[in-house]
Motif scaffolding. Structure first.
Motif: not given
Length: 229
Positions: A139-140, A173-177
């Motif tokens: 959510v957001e 969320p953490c963007l996985d490289w």
């Protein structure tokens, strides 16, 4: 505005130095290191490492803690560590790279620590499984634990109320490289990594950020999340 731009340029300059960037990359395994240990990582002298570390402390990127005769360096906050990890997403992964350098089953792109939480292909797959099984919802740009999820986490030894009481981001969320998709970060991500380590679902690989999934871990993930590893 000009003051902000100058400060931004200073930070960019700090991170742009090769020796400092290598030391920051090493610190992403979530452990604290001495200047001597970081100097070995960056292949520079201990004195040079100390000078670099002093600048990073002044910029509030790192903190230093004294224990006996030693001084240990670590990230000032988990948010700073996330920014450093996310920078790897700027590295171009073209078709040729994908064809010639597929992630190894036990390589750092398969499973690794991202400061204090799990990343890599396994981190993304677990996050997807938590979403697919209704344990969490997004959510957001924030993960919300459902009522079903709260009971599920309790059953694996994670008290959601206790995790939420921590003075930091709960779950985001953490963007996985390497996967270019999101994995679970924040206090919940850190608690999940700790639980998996304590219960021998996963193990750290000595001298590396790489994580090894145990036979027990594969069975538990299949049983509890219907996740094939």
């Amino acid at each position: 505005m000009e003051e902000f731009e100058n400060k931004f340029a200073q930070i960019a300059s700090l991170l742009g130095d090769k020796s400092r960037s290598v030391m920051l990359w090493c610190l992403l395994d979530g452990r604290a290191y001495t200047a001597f240990e970081l100097s070995i990582c960056a292949n520079i002298s201990a004195q040079s490492a100390s000078n670099h570390l002093k600048k990073l402390i002044q910029a509030n990127i790192l903190l230093v803690e004294k224990q006996g005769r030693h001084r240990y360096y670590r990230y000032a906050t988990s948010e700073v560590a996330q920014v450093i990890e996310s920078m790897a997403g700027l590295v171009s992964i073209n078709d040729e790279y994908t064809r010639t350098k597929q992630p190894e089953r036990n390589g750092i792109t398969y499973a690794r620590t991202c400061y204090d939480h799990l990343a890599g292909k396994i981190g993304v797959k677990i996050t997807d499984a938590l979403l697919d099984n209704g344990m969490v919802e997004i959510v957001e740009r924030t993960y919300i634990v459902t009522s079903t999820g709260k009971s599920w986490f309790q059953n694996v030894g994670i008290d959601i109320d206790d995790v939420m009481s921590q003075k930091r981001s709960f779950a985001h969320p953490c963007l996985d490289w390497s996967e270019r998709r999101h994995h679970l970060a924040g206090a919940l991500g850190a608690s999940f990594l700790t639980m998996m380590l304590q219960n021998d679902w996963i193990r750290r690989k000595k001298g590396s950020r790489e994580i090894l999934v145990t036979g027990k871990g594969k069975l538990e993930l299949k049983t509890k999340l219907n996740l094939e590893i």
